[in-house]
Design an enzyme around this catalytic site. Structure first.
Site, PDB file in Angstrom:
ATOM      1  N   SER A  96      51.874   9.173  73.346  1.00 25.00           N
ATOM      2  CA  SER A  96      50.350   9.017  73.289  1.00 25.00           C
ATOM      3  C   SER A  96      49.936   8.832  71.182  1.00 25.00           C
ATOM      4  O   SER A  96      49.576   8.265  71.274  1.00 25.00           O
ATOM      5  CB  SER A  96      49.261   9.935  73.439  1.00 25.00           C
ATOM      6  N   VAL A 127      55.776  19.410  78.721  1.00 17.06           N
ATOM      7  CA  VAL A 127      57.927  19.196  78.857  1.00 17.06           C
ATOM      8  C   VAL A 127      58.657  20.481  78.265  1.00 17.06           C
ATOM      9  O   VAL A 127      59.395  21.238  79.204  1.00 17.06           O
ATOM     10  CB  VAL A 127      58.232  18.294  77.888  1.00 17.06           C
ATOM     11  N   TYR A 173      62.713  24.941  64.626  1.00 18.90           N
ATOM     12  CA  TYR A 173      62.918  23.250  64.928  1.00 18.90           C
ATOM     13  C   TYR A 173      63.893  22.840  64.917  1.00 18.90           C
ATOM     14  O   TYR A 173      64.857  22.065  65.443  1.00 18.90           O
ATOM     15  CB  TYR A 173      62.342  22.893  64.107  1.00 18.90           C
TER      16      TYR A 173
END
Length: 247
Positions: free
Chosen positions: A10, A60, A155
């Site tokens: 998106s 997800v 991350y």
């Protein structure tokens, strides 16, 4: 026509990849989780240019929803294009978190792990039967796996895990004729982690050999090339797209 599924399509790199793949003749399925309007805007941009695309909701980070998603995907491809099977999968969906290790909560840790490592692992597993011979998988990792940046440890750790997983996927899927590579962006002008302010952008540009931050379409072109015959003999590689960041 070949078909590619792009998670997190998106905005940012995912949206640019969807547009670039459509430009190269792919039928594009892009997924969104919280930004339906933005996803439909990308679809509209593709269709205006004569391309073919649909947007589908997918979290997800929720492995339990993958069975229903696969069923819905097969139905939509049949309805929209009378097609079955995928020629490409781009595991791109993700988000950033900037916290030092001492302040990261277990919930934050688990959230990042689910989206950046567990999700791509099990989504790829679930969609593997749909991937045709000679198809291509591209996993989005990060230059933070090479350059330690304070505040992004979870991350970067999960992106590092995805980079290793890429090689194992290439090893195990090679017999099916499926190639698997990872693309590792450096500083890119996206909304990840809240985007870039002028001061942060100047700092990143000063650390990059080409003297600027990158744009999403510059990463998208590399991803798209790996999905086509141009990347047909590239396999099990991690390709950094970073303009010479911290070299």
């Amino acid at each position: 026509m070949k078909h590619v599924l792009i998670t997190g399509g998106s905005r940012g790199i995912g949206a640019s990849t969807a547009i670039e793949c459509a430009r190269r003749g792919f039928g594009v399925i892009l997924t969104w989780n919280s930004q339906a309007d933005a996803a439909e805007s990308v679809v509209d941009r593709i269709k205006v240019r004569g391309g073919k695309a649909i947007a589908m909701k997918l979290d997800v980070g929720d492995v339990g929803g993958f069975d229903l998603f696969r069923t819905a995907l097969e139905q939509e491809m049949k309805i929209q294009w009378n097609a079955a099977g995928l020629d490409g999968l781009v595991n791109n969906a993700g988000y950033g978190l900037f916290n030092p290790i001492e302040t990261v909560t277990e919930a934050q840790f688990d959230g990042l792990m689910n989206v950046h490592l567990k999700g791509p692992f099990f989504l790829t597993q679930k969609l593997l039967p749909l991937l045709r011979k000679d198809s291509s998988i591209v996993n989005l990792t990060s230059a933070t796996t090479r350059v330690a940046t304070a505040g992004v440890a979870p991350y970067a750790a999960f992106k590092g895990g995805l980079e290793v997983l890429t090689r194992y996927m290439a090893k195990e899927f090679g017999g099916r004729g499926i190639r698997v590579n990872s693309v590792s962006p450096g500083p890119i002008r996206t909304e990840l982690g809240g985007g870039l302010n002028d001061e942060f952008e100047s700092l990143l540009a000063s650390q990059t050999a080409l003297g600027r931050v990158g744009e999403p379409h510059e990463v998208a072109r590399v991803i798209a090339s790996l999905l086509t015959d141009d990347g047909g003999w590239i396999n099990a590689q991690s390709i950094e797209v970073a303009g010479g960041y911290n070299i």
